[in-house]
Design an enzyme around this catalytic site. Sequence first.
Site, mmCIF file in Angstrom:
data_model
loop_
_atom_site.group_PDB
_atom_site.id
_atom_site.type_symbol
_atom_site.label_atom_id
_atom_site.label_comp_id
_atom_site.label_asym_id
_atom_site.label_seq_id
_atom_site.Cartn_x
_atom_site.Cartn_y
_atom_site.Cartn_z
ATOM 1 N N GLU A 26 -15.515 74.548 -64.487
ATOM 2 C CA GLU A 26 -16.441 74.373 -63.357
ATOM 3 C C GLU A 26 -17.066 75.695 -62.918
ATOM 4 O O GLU A 26 -18.256 75.757 -62.673
ATOM 5 C CB GLU A 26 -15.678 73.820 -62.134
ATOM 6 C CG GLU A 26 -15.529 72.326 -62.081
ATOM 7 C CD GLU A 26 -14.760 71.860 -60.842
ATOM 8 O OE1 GLU A 26 -15.200 70.912 -60.220
ATOM 9 O OE2 GLU A 26 -13.717 72.455 -60.503
ATOM 10 N N ASN A 70 -31.278 60.681 -49.402
ATOM 11 C CA ASN A 70 -30.152 60.905 -50.332
ATOM 12 C C ASN A 70 -29.863 59.580 -51.022
ATOM 13 O O ASN A 70 -29.921 58.532 -50.385
ATOM 14 C CB ASN A 70 -28.886 61.312 -49.582
ATOM 15 C CG ASN A 70 -28.962 62.716 -49.044
ATOM 16 O OD1 ASN A 70 -29.954 63.405 -49.244
ATOM 17 N ND2 ASN A 70 -27.913 63.136 -48.344
ATOM 18 N N GLY A 71 -29.480 59.643 -52.285
ATOM 19 C CA GLY A 71 -29.152 58.408 -53.004
ATOM 20 C C GLY A 71 -30.181 58.132 -54.082
ATOM 21 O O GLY A 71 -30.984 59.006 -54.431
ATOM 22 N N GLU A 101 -6.118 70.134 -64.463
ATOM 23 C CA GLU A 101 -6.799 70.678 -63.287
ATOM 24 C C GLU A 101 -7.166 72.159 -63.518
ATOM 25 O O GLU A 101 -8.245 72.602 -63.124
ATOM 26 C CB GLU A 101 -5.909 70.506 -62.040
ATOM 27 C CG GLU A 101 -6.412 71.127 -60.766
ATOM 28 C CD GLU A 101 -7.786 70.634 -60.301
ATOM 29 O OE1 GLU A 101 -8.306 69.650 -60.844
ATOM 30 O OE2 GLU A 101 -8.344 71.281 -59.402
ATOM 31 N N ARG A 157 -22.885 71.839 -50.631
ATOM 32 C CA ARG A 157 -22.853 70.568 -51.350
ATOM 33 C C ARG A 157 -23.512 70.678 -52.715
ATOM 34 O O ARG A 157 -23.319 69.799 -53.558
ATOM 35 C CB ARG A 157 -23.570 69.486 -50.529
ATOM 36 C CG ARG A 157 -22.856 69.163 -49.231
ATOM 37 C CD ARG A 157 -23.745 68.353 -48.328
ATOM 38 N NE ARG A 157 -23.949 67.014 -48.848
ATOM 39 C CZ ARG A 157 -23.305 65.941 -48.425
ATOM 40 N NH1 ARG A 157 -22.394 66.065 -47.484
ATOM 41 N NH2 ARG A 157 -23.553 64.760 -48.921
ATOM 42 N N LYS A 162 -10.938 73.621 -63.392
ATOM 43 C CA LYS A 162 -11.345 74.746 -62.538
ATOM 44 C C LYS A 162 -12.074 75.792 -63.372
ATOM 45 O O LYS A 162 -13.115 76.291 -62.978
ATOM 46 C CB LYS A 162 -10.139 75.426 -61.879
ATOM 47 C CG LYS A 162 -9.477 74.748 -60.722
ATOM 48 C CD LYS A 162 -10.257 74.707 -59.433
ATOM 49 C CE LYS A 162 -11.172 73.531 -59.367
ATOM 50 N NZ LYS A 162 -10.726 72.266 -59.018
ATOM 51 N N HIS A 166 -1.482 66.852 -83.147
ATOM 52 C CA HIS A 166 -2.357 65.718 -83.444
ATOM 53 C C HIS A 166 -3.828 66.102 -83.377
ATOM 54 O O HIS A 166 -4.689 65.248 -83.190
ATOM 55 C CB HIS A 166 -2.043 64.558 -82.498
ATOM 56 C CG HIS A 166 -0.623 64.095 -82.631
ATOM 57 N ND1 HIS A 166 -0.197 63.295 -83.659
ATOM 58 C CD2 HIS A 166 0.477 64.399 -81.907
ATOM 59 C CE1 HIS A 166 1.106 63.085 -83.539
ATOM 60 N NE2 HIS A 166 1.541 63.757 -82.484
ATOM 61 N N CYS A 192 -27.491 66.075 -52.424
ATOM 62 C CA CYS A 192 -28.541 66.275 -51.428
ATOM 63 C C CYS A 192 -27.979 66.317 -50.012
ATOM 64 O O CYS A 192 -26.953 65.696 -49.728
ATOM 65 C CB CYS A 192 -29.539 65.134 -51.503
ATOM 66 S SG CYS A 192 -30.227 64.899 -53.129
ATOM 67 N N LYS A 200 -20.869 69.046 -54.317
ATOM 68 C CA LYS A 200 -19.579 68.882 -53.650
ATOM 69 C C LYS A 200 -19.244 67.422 -53.395
ATOM 70 O O LYS A 200 -18.136 66.976 -53.625
ATOM 71 C CB LYS A 200 -19.609 69.647 -52.327
ATOM 72 C CG LYS A 200 -18.311 69.602 -51.548
ATOM 73 C CD LYS A 200 -17.258 70.427 -52.226
ATOM 74 C CE LYS A 200 -15.901 70.320 -51.565
ATOM 75 N NZ LYS A 200 -14.837 70.693 -52.515
ATOM 76 N N TRP A 227 -30.749 67.774 -54.799
ATOM 77 C CA TRP A 227 -30.018 67.931 -56.061
ATOM 78 C C TRP A 227 -30.660 66.933 -57.009
ATOM 79 O O TRP A 227 -30.511 65.724 -56.844
ATOM 80 C CB TRP A 227 -28.542 67.626 -55.833
ATOM 81 C CG TRP A 227 -27.633 67.932 -56.978
ATOM 82 C CD1 TRP A 227 -27.072 69.147 -57.286
ATOM 83 C CD2 TRP A 227 -27.134 67.014 -57.967
ATOM 84 N NE1 TRP A 227 -26.280 69.031 -58.387
ATOM 85 C CE2 TRP A 227 -26.297 67.737 -58.830
ATOM 86 C CE3 TRP A 227 -27.327 65.654 -58.195
ATOM 87 C CZ2 TRP A 227 -25.640 67.153 -59.899
ATOM 88 C CZ3 TRP A 227 -26.678 65.067 -59.275
ATOM 89 C CH2 TRP A 227 -25.847 65.822 -60.110
HETATM 90 C C1 F1P Z 1 -14.433 64.355 -56.456
HETATM 91 C C2 F1P Z 1 -14.981 65.609 -57.152
HETATM 92 C C3 F1P Z 1 -14.220 66.871 -56.734
HETATM 93 C C4 F1P Z 1 -14.889 68.110 -57.332
HETATM 94 C C5 F1P Z 1 -16.362 68.195 -56.952
HETATM 95 C C6 F1P Z 1 -17.069 66.908 -57.284
HETATM 96 O O1 F1P Z 1 -14.726 64.414 -55.104
HETATM 97 O O2 F1P Z 1 -14.889 65.424 -58.528
HETATM 98 O O3 F1P Z 1 -12.898 66.795 -57.165
HETATM 99 O O4 F1P Z 1 -14.242 69.279 -56.882
HETATM 100 O O5 F1P Z 1 -16.455 68.509 -55.598
HETATM 101 O O6 F1P Z 1 -16.366 65.753 -56.782
HETATM 102 P P1 F1P Z 1 -13.861 63.716 -53.982
HETATM 103 O O7 F1P Z 1 -13.914 62.231 -54.239
HETATM 104 O O8 F1P Z 1 -12.487 64.250 -54.055
HETATM 105 O O9 F1P Z 1 -14.586 64.086 -52.713
#
Ligand code: F1P
Length: 610
Positions: free
Chosen positions: A490, A100-101, A483, A27, A487, A506, A2, A605, A75
Amino acid sequence: MCGIVGAVAERNVVEILLEGLKRLEYRGYDSAGVALLSDSGELRRLRRVGKVQELADAVTPDNSIGSTGIAHTRWATHGGVTEDNAHPHTSTERIAVVHNGIIENYLDLRQQLTNKGYTFSSDTDTETIAHTVNEVLKSSSSLLEAVQKSVKQFHGAYGTVIMDTQDPSRVVVARSGSPLVIGLGLGENFIASDQLALLPVTRRFIFLEEGDVAEVTRREVNIFDVDGNPVEREIIESNVEHDAGDKGGYRHYMLKEIHEQPTVVRNALQGRLTETGIAPNLFGDNADDILKDVRHVQIIACGTSYHAGMTARYWLEQYANVSCNVEIASEFRYRKSVVHPNSLLVTISQSGETADTLAALRLAKELGYMSTLTICNVPGSSLVRESDLAYMTKAGAEIGVASTKAFTTQLTAFLLLTLALGEHNGLDASAKAAIIQGLNSLPSKLEETLSLTAGIEGLAVEFADKHHSLFLGRGDQYPIAMEGALKLKEISYIHAEAYASGELKHGPLALIDDEMPVIVVAPNNELLEKLKSNVEEVRARGGIMYVFADKDAHFKGDDTMRVINVPHCEEAIAPIIYTIPLQLLSYYVALIKGTDVDQPRNLAKSVTVE
Ligand code: F1P
């Protein structure tokens, strides 16, 4: 997650709020809304499911005038994605709230408020804030007092901004667990969950601290701490670029950020690394004094940042002779763990606000780690403020939800930390020289590696109709494979798993067929021969492979194996270099699949709730 924007001004603030919301779109969100209060106390509220643009399209001169206003991108956590659940929420047309929260005790509050006659028009936890404040206001002398009393009833996390139609001259904001920043203007003031939202209107910010409640008018900002005492908070001049939110000619932020990596890594190293070593106290005031006693490192992070930590473990143990554990923050915070003597706790986070990482840091402080260091990209963020030591990765604003340049600058930071800790733990002189040389060559090697783009774009076509994929690596390339898989899943929504290739037998070998591409990262290191055997195991079972390899690794392409030569580099920086082709691959696969690259479905984000 959010996003919040708020303003108290003499002019109509609707455009400021909408622009702020657009700047927070990165975000991740699913609906948006705005509430405006005119000087005479008339409240207008507009909410829309979908993009901020849909909200902006609904705005007309008649329905959107107000010099005090709050706005939100939601969100969904509690309650589905509907207009009724979108913020701002109101109570008896008097109080309007964005939040937010998560208010964890919202069901109890909802019951109590329903018993008092309040009706709920949403399924959200946020609506309980609006009704609680409205109720408490009946026995309070001001909105400020009502919010100060109300927050005592809330369990959980909140960053919230509240307006009262009976007093349009102010908003009251409260922060506990979800970041809020106040932007200072001339005769107008602003609030946001992220300074990026306010860069078009100000560069002067106050970052609220945990438990702060503040009253914001056009000319004044009065802040009170968790005990209700008036407090002064530092005003910080932001140096984040105003155009950090521009795509700079690229089709997506993610592509822009991938291509920025040589520059941001160069900036990150400037003044920090010389031909012979690292600058003194690189990790914070007095850091060298603290680091000389460190004998164990516990790394905590989430997502991509966790993969940076996983890579760092190989480096810290191999080069710096310091033992190291790495753990996902959401696990660490809920289990009993043993603190090794002389342990440094290192958190890694792009945003510095990830709820689980922050909670893990707070727990670690209680557990008695000798010191805490954060490797972070956002100055002034909660992790930076609450850690003993801080290293800024200097990646610049990262807008794409899928982390790219934040990751490579985190890895760069860990190589510097390896040098710093190795200094006191017998880092071999030739290894030290090789790491320094590798780091000095890193920006140009990254540039060279980006030239693989055209070839990778071609490969991506072969992934477009696939549903599953497997990434393989060994040693410090195993986290890079993880990683790469993260990617791909995601942003392209293709199921991707990563394995240390020694684990193939395994279990995962059972999955191999020509419908499941296998991506291999293969620098020319001491594990190469082992990796080659694993590649043969896949080949023998009809797997189709995409091998990113050093040309000296001598892989030969054929019908079942595509080989992409990656520029030769120092061994220590290979994990950083091999990250690039995997980022490009996932980007171009996502492009072909037509997904929302910068804001993948269901993701956010900055994960400010647990
Ligand atoms: C951790 C994270 C990011 C991912 C996405 C959600 O965030 O998992 O690695 O790309 O944005 O959150 P942070 O602690 O690195 O900000």
